[in-house]
Write an enzyme that holds these catalytic residues in place. Structure first.
Site, mmCIF file in Angstrom:
data_model
loop_
_atom_site.group_PDB
_atom_site.id
_atom_site.type_symbol
_atom_site.label_atom_id
_atom_site.label_comp_id
_atom_site.label_asym_id
_atom_site.label_seq_id
_atom_site.Cartn_x
_atom_site.Cartn_y
_atom_site.Cartn_z
ATOM 1 N N LYS A 169 103.728 82.567 52.857
ATOM 2 C CA LYS A 169 104.129 82.595 51.439
ATOM 3 C C LYS A 169 103.285 83.619 50.676
ATOM 4 O O LYS A 169 102.239 84.059 51.172
ATOM 5 C CB LYS A 169 103.921 81.203 50.852
ATOM 6 C CG LYS A 169 102.464 80.740 50.905
ATOM 7 C CD LYS A 169 102.331 79.246 50.721
ATOM 8 C CE LYS A 169 100.854 78.864 50.641
ATOM 9 N NZ LYS A 169 100.649 77.426 50.673
ATOM 10 N N TYR B 163 82.919 98.370 27.900
ATOM 11 C CA TYR B 163 83.311 97.685 26.661
ATOM 12 C C TYR B 163 82.274 96.666 26.229
ATOM 13 O O TYR B 163 81.713 95.938 27.065
ATOM 14 C CB TYR B 163 84.637 96.954 26.869
ATOM 15 C CG TYR B 163 85.837 97.853 26.982
ATOM 16 C CD1 TYR B 163 86.159 98.760 25.968
ATOM 17 C CD2 TYR B 163 86.656 97.800 28.104
ATOM 18 C CE1 TYR B 163 87.274 99.577 26.083
ATOM 19 C CE2 TYR B 163 87.771 98.613 28.218
ATOM 20 C CZ TYR B 163 88.073 99.508 27.198
ATOM 21 O OH TYR B 163 89.170 100.312 27.310
HETATM 22 C C1 LIG Z 1 99.719 77.103 51.599
HETATM 23 C C2 LIG Z 1 99.983 75.923 52.418
HETATM 24 C C3 LIG Z 1 99.473 75.822 53.715
HETATM 25 C C4 LIG Z 1 98.465 76.794 54.261
HETATM 26 O O1 LIG Z 1 97.202 76.466 53.708
HETATM 27 P P1 LIG Z 1 95.863 77.259 54.025
HETATM 28 O O2 LIG Z 1 94.820 76.510 53.284
HETATM 29 O O3 LIG Z 1 96.049 78.635 53.490
HETATM 30 O O4 LIG Z 1 95.679 77.242 55.491
HETATM 31 C C5 LIG Z 1 99.872 74.731 54.474
HETATM 32 N N1 LIG Z 1 100.701 73.786 53.962
HETATM 33 C C6 LIG Z 1 101.181 73.828 52.700
HETATM 34 C C7 LIG Z 1 102.061 72.765 52.197
HETATM 35 C C8 LIG Z 1 100.821 74.896 51.876
HETATM 36 O O5 LIG Z 1 101.280 74.931 50.624
#
Ligand SMILES: *Cc1c(COP(=O)(O)O)cnc(C)c1O
Length: 377
Positions: free
Chosen positions: A49, A261
């Protein structure tokens, strides 16, 4: 090493860019194999994702598939549709689940929704499909998923039969947190009611907790991309992403003068400053403004850069497109215009750069902007 340019990030022209991102695809494959081995008997999937945590899904996903990964987790149906074009045969899970407007995209692309509420189950059943769907049970996070009690009712009614049940840890980065054991216990109990479904609980940090969390399918994300996942444990993963800024100019400022800044940092000595072409518009968080900023004094050290292994502290506030580093202590031939200054990657660990901004590697990677010239090695 061979390199290719990005299929997706061509907004930035390589030669003219002031920001450069190098992604080591071999390290992603190696990291996946490490997580696969740690997953024991379970099948190891991959969370891709958020554009594969900012590293580029179009490049990372085929590499993961080639390493043997067949189960992919994305946030929404649009990410799923993009992934389907790359991987015709993979099983692609949509973590946000099914809602009316997403149904056509899910069906057209043969995606597997992870149903997260009784409403979503109803939507999926109305779509009239016996196609595979996963069911998310919330075992303690209070985010997505039905309650264990609702899951028992669903199982009893046998009206909906998920092909996979899953849950997600709230505190896996702290292995001793008491919520972990509670979640494992609740999930194990729910599982007995769905004997035909595969079960999935562990993210990257969960996998490290050991066998009790592995079930049938694991879902590592951040570890694949080189990030830390367990607090206070040395990160065993290979670094994947290196971010660099082009040094545009040097300037010599006098002791007593201020930088950037707000004039928040007053120089204690005559200082050689490297002005670099990255800023908060590139996802270099303003919260990492150098340690000279008064607001930072109660916080950990501000951001650092590095040139050929020599570190240089960030000076004053991060601006939209520019960063200033104190390169006075570097050898004269380093930190000069035309060179690249590392923001994280080799000398500076991703998670150290994140800590300097008060955040985590996940957020740093997923906020990298579109101006980076992306190189894949
Ligand atoms: C993002 C996600 C993962 C992966 O998690 P990591 O901590 O990046 O290994 C696994 N399961 C779900 C439901 C997630 O949203």
């Amino acid at each position: 090493m061979t390199s290719m340019t990005s299929k997706t990030g061509d907004l930035a022209d390589d030669a003219a860019a002031t920001a450069r991102l190098t992604i080591d695809l071999g390290a992603i494959a190696d990291n996946w194999r490490t997580m696969r081995d740690l997953s024991g008997e379970a099948t190891c999937g991959a969370a891709v994702k958020g554009n594969a945590y900012g590293t580029g899904m179009a490049e990372a996903a085929p590499v993961l598939a080639k390493a043997g990964c067949q189960h992919f987790f994305v946030a929404d149906a649009n990410e799923g549709a993009a992934l389907r074009k790359l991987l015709p045969d993979a099983e692609i899970f949509i973590l946000s689940g099914a809602f009316d407007a997403a149904i056509p995209v899910i069906l057209d692309n043969n995606l597997t929704p992870v149903l997260n509420s009784l409403d979503q189950i109803a939507v999926w059943r109305k779509a009239g499909n016996d196609r595979p769907a996963a069911l998310h049970i919330d075992t303690g996070m209070n985010r997505l998923g039905i309650t264990p009690a609702e899951a028992f009712e669903i199982a009893e009614a046998r009206a909906f039969r998920p092909t996979l049940i899953m849950s997600h840890f709230a505190c896996a980065d702290s292995p001793d947190h008491p919520l972990n054991a509670k979640q494992i216990e609740r999930f194990t109990e729910v599982r007995t009611h769905f004997p035909e479904a595969r079960a999935s609980l562990a993210n990257s940090a969960g996998i490290h907790m050991g066998e009790d969390t592995h079930f049938d399918v694991t879902r590592p994300g951040i570890a694949l991309y080189g990030g830390e996942c367990v607090n206070d444990v040395k990160n065993p993963m290979r670094a994947v992403a290196k971010a660099e800024a082009r040094i545009l100019t040097n300037r010599i400022a006098k002791a007593g003068e201020t930088v950037s800044y707000g004039g928040t940092v007053t120089l204690k000595r005559d200082t050689r400053i490297a002005i670099c072409g990255v800023g908060y518009a590139d996802g270099f968080h303003r919260a990492s403004s150098g340690s000279g900023v008064p607001l930072r004094q109660a916080l950990p050290q501000g951001g650092m850069g590095a040139v050929e292994g020599h570190t240089a502290p960030l000076l004053g506030r991060v601006t939209m497109d520019l960063l200033m580093f104190d390169v006075t202590d570097l050898p004269e031939i380093l930190g000069v215009p035309g060179q690249w200054l590392e923001l994280f990657g080799e000398t500076i660990a991703l998670d150290d750069a994140a800590r300097a901004a008060g955040t985590i590697g996940y957020e740093l990677l997923t906020s990298l902007g579109s101006r980076y010239a992306r190189r894949y090695a």
